[in-house]
Design an enzyme around this catalytic site. Structure first.
Site, PDB file in Angstrom:
ATOM      1  N   SER A  95     -35.928  10.587   9.640  1.00 41.50           N
ATOM      2  CA  SER A  95     -35.721  11.726  10.548  1.00 41.50           C
ATOM      3  C   SER A  95     -37.080  12.243  10.988  1.00 41.50           C
ATOM      4  CB  SER A  95     -34.928  12.828   9.850  1.00 41.50           C
ATOM      5  OG  SER A  95     -33.613  12.412   9.586  1.00 41.50           O
ATOM      6  N   LYS A 169     -30.298  13.266  16.235  1.00 49.09           N
ATOM      7  CA  LYS A 169     -30.309  13.672  14.828  1.00 49.09           C
ATOM      8  C   LYS A 169     -30.663  15.151  14.689  1.00 49.09           C
ATOM      9  CE  LYS A 169     -30.270  13.632  10.353  1.00 49.09           C
ATOM     10  NZ  LYS A 169     -31.036  12.748   9.477  1.00 49.09           N
ATOM     11  N   LYS A 237     -37.517  20.978   7.328  1.00 51.48           N
ATOM     12  CA  LYS A 237     -38.366  20.190   8.230  1.00 51.48           C
ATOM     13  C   LYS A 237     -37.626  19.883   9.528  1.00 51.48           C
ATOM     14  CE  LYS A 237     -37.990  15.973   8.292  1.00 51.48           C
ATOM     15  NZ  LYS A 237     -37.807  14.538   8.003  1.00 51.48           N
TER      16      LYS A 237
END
Length: 292
Positions: A95, A169, A237
């Site tokens: 990711s 995502k 994050k």
């Protein structure tokens, strides 16, 4: 079916079961992990555990990275670019940011290697069950080549050009985080209001409020099981990356901003970094002066 030779970099919480599913599907597989001992269990499935990154990627037709963040992936790409085979395909399933995915693609194109950004959703349960949602950005020709390998791990869907997988995502992570926040509030309200949270989850099955997060994370919250499936530090994050993309698009995302701030408090002030992201429930309990 004859598979190409595949190397997977990163056998952590997600990478380990992904590698196991690749091996069980018959993919000739090499893996590398920074701590090699954590990958040794894969040898029982016929997987070769490489000692170095250069050894891992040498001769590979397809390289899959499942690493912590974009800078790490870009660093690894730089480190091994001289060892990659011309005509190889790199699939980054980590990711990262869309701009980082495009930077990976450019760096790899310079050494004759194709690139897909293909992050996943589904957590460790999805990784173990080979049912991951896989969001693929890049060339449709490269996806056709990667399809048999990706299908050994889940359900790949093409979402657009380079960087689109990572953007998708981030959209996923925004939905996940906000839903975790809503489920936490519902579970706490039910419990403190006198209803049985487990019975509530059963009653909501099949309705508009039902979701995997309600059923899986709602249970985690009310049983106190915060062993990591999806780490809170990675959720934070990702939310920071969501807001960076929103800022670049001149957008305000108030619900994401609020839940990001709550995850930041949980990670930075409640020792929540390595707890499951359903642990946001603990932040809610602290906010309300309630013992979880």
């Amino acid at each position: 079916m004859a598979f190409e030779k595949v190397t997977l970099l990163g056998t952590g919480l997600m990478g380990l079961p992904m590698a196991r599913n690749l091996a069980q599907a018959g993919v000739p597989l090499t893996v590398w992990n920074r701590t090699a001992a954590k990958a040794r269990s894969l040898e029982a499935h016929g997987v070769h555990v490489a000692e170095t990154l250069a050894e891992a990627v040498t001769g590979a037709d397809i390289v899959i990275s499942m690493l912590s963040d974009g800078p790490t992936v870009l660093g690894v790409v730089s480190d091994v670019s001289g060892s990659l085979s011309d005509g190889a395909l790199w699939i980054d399933m980590s990711s990262t940011k869309p701009e980082e995915a495009r930077a990976e693609a450019a760096a790899l194109a310079a050494v004759g290697v194709a690139h897909l950004d293909a992050p996943v959703s589904g957590g460790t349960k999805g990784a173990e069950a080979a049912s991951l949602a896989i969001m693929v950005g890049g060339s449709t020709t490269d996806l056709a080549r990667a399809q048999p390998v990706l299908e050994a791990m889940g359900r790949p869907v093409y979402v657009g050009p380079s960087g689109s997988g990572q953007l998708s995502k981030l959209c996923n992570q925004a939905i996940v985080a906000v839903t975790i926040g809503a489920v936490a509030e519902a579970m706490l309200l039910a419990e403190k209001g006198g209803a049985d949270p487990a019975a509530l989850r059963a009653a909501l099955k099949g309705g508009f409020a039902d979701s995997t997060i309600l059923q899986q994370h709602g249970e985690r919250m009310t049983t106190g099981n915060f062993e990591p499936g999806g780490l809170s530090k990675f959720q934070l994050k990702d939310l920071n990356n969501v807001l960076a993309e929103a800022q670049a698009a001149d957008l305000s995302l108030p619900m994401v901003e609020d839940v990001r701030d709550r995850f930041a408090h949980f990670v930075e002030h409640m020792d929540g970094a390595d707890k499951d992201h359903s642990g946001l429930y603990l932040e809610l309990c602290q906010r309300n002066g309630v013992t979880a």
